[in-house]
Structure formats: C-alpha cells, structure tokens
Design an enzyme around this catalytic site. Structure first.
Site, short mmCIF file in Angstrom:
data_model
loop_
_atom_site.label_atom_id
_atom_site.label_comp_id
_atom_site.label_asym_id
_atom_site.label_seq_id
_atom_site.Cartn_x
_atom_site.Cartn_y
_atom_site.Cartn_z
N HIS A 39 0.89 -1.16 0.00
CA HIS A 39 0.00 0.00 0.00
C HIS A 39 0.93 1.20 0.00
O HIS A 39 1.92 1.23 0.75
CB HIS A 39 -0.88 0.03 1.26
N CYS A 101 -4.46 1.98 -4.77
CA CYS A 101 -3.64 3.00 -4.11
C CYS A 101 -2.30 3.19 -4.81
O CYS A 101 -1.76 4.30 -4.85
CB CYS A 101 -3.42 2.64 -2.64
#
Length: 164
Positions: A39, A101
């Site tokens: 992430h 993301c």
C-alpha cells in the site's frame, strides 16, 4: 526562475499490508517470493495522501522512497486531488489489481515530479496474476467490492479556508 517558487520534497510511503506474511507464504502459495503486499501514499506539503483520502492509520511505513521535488503549490495540488477524487479516483472506481492505491500514487508522483514509483510496487498485481494460484483466485478477488476509506474527499483540514 521565479524566486517566489520553492521546491517541496515528495516522498512515497510504502506499507506492507501483509505485515510480513507475504514473504513467508508467497513461495508456498505462488511459487515465487513476494516481499510484501504494498500500500502506498504520497507525502507532500507535510501531509500523506492515498486513494480515498489523507493520513493513515497504518503506523510507520516499511520504507520511504524519495521521489524528488515539486514546485506545485499546495493550493494547486489540492485542486488537482479534488479533480481526481471527482473523476478517475472516485471510491466506486477502485479495483484491487488495476486501479488502486499504487496506481494513484504513481499518477500523483508523475504529476508532482515527473517520476514514477518503483516498478516492484506497480508490477505486483501482474506478478501475482501470472501464477496459477493468482489465476485461480482472480474471479473471487474481482467479485470483492472495496471502497477506499474517505471516499473522494481530499481536503486540508488544517486550513480554515478549505472546503469541508
């Protein structure tokens, strides 16, 4: 060059969502070593931004990558983020493999610095999907609906003149 323009550092915060499990289990499950399930977020103008909002509750990043500097002002950047949140990076457009993301961080990094984020991050979905286990899991993973936290709101809560 305009002397009123200042350069602001741009950093990529990288988090392992698996908290080390990918490194341990990927050889067994995928037949290849993965170092993490990444992430990412962009840090600029003293704040962290990711697909769906700003700030994070993931604790300290596993690593920080210096992406360069930007002359984009905070005001222009917030307008840019707002337009992304209303168009291509709305919550309902999130897709685990193709629009996530990391694609957000990559697009924002290029806007700010002209540089991409590291390929070991952006190539991870195709690495997973290239394995038999990844192909077997794809229909299940494609059926999961994920809405990033924060929806499409990118506001600077510290400034009194920012829209809430």
């Amino acid at each position: 060059m305009d002397q009123n323009v200042s350069a602001h550092p741009v950093r990529l915060y990288v988090y392992d969502l698996s908290r080390g499990m990918a490194r341990q289990l990927s050889p067994l499950m995928l037949g290849k070593q993965l170092d993490g399930v990444w992430h990412t977020a962009i840090v600029v103008h003293g704040e962290e931004f990711f697909y769906g909002g700003g700030g994070t509750q993931l604790g300290e990043p596993n690593s920080i990558v210096d992406l360069g500097f930007t002359e984009v002002t905070e005001e222009i950047f917030m307008e840019y983020l707002s337009s992304l949140g209303e168009s291509s990076y709305r919550g309902d457009r999130y897709h685990l493999f193709e629009h996530n993301c990391n694609t957000f961080s990559n697009e924002v990094a290029q806007f700010l610095t002209g540089n991409k984020i590291p390929s070991y991050i952006t190539d991870l979905p195709s690495e997973v999907l290239s394995t038999p286990f990844g192909q077997a899991l794809r229909p299940f993973l494609d059926s999961i609906t994920i809405s990033p936290p924060g929806g499409n709101s990118f506001t600077n809560r510290d400034r009194p003149d920012s829209a809430q």
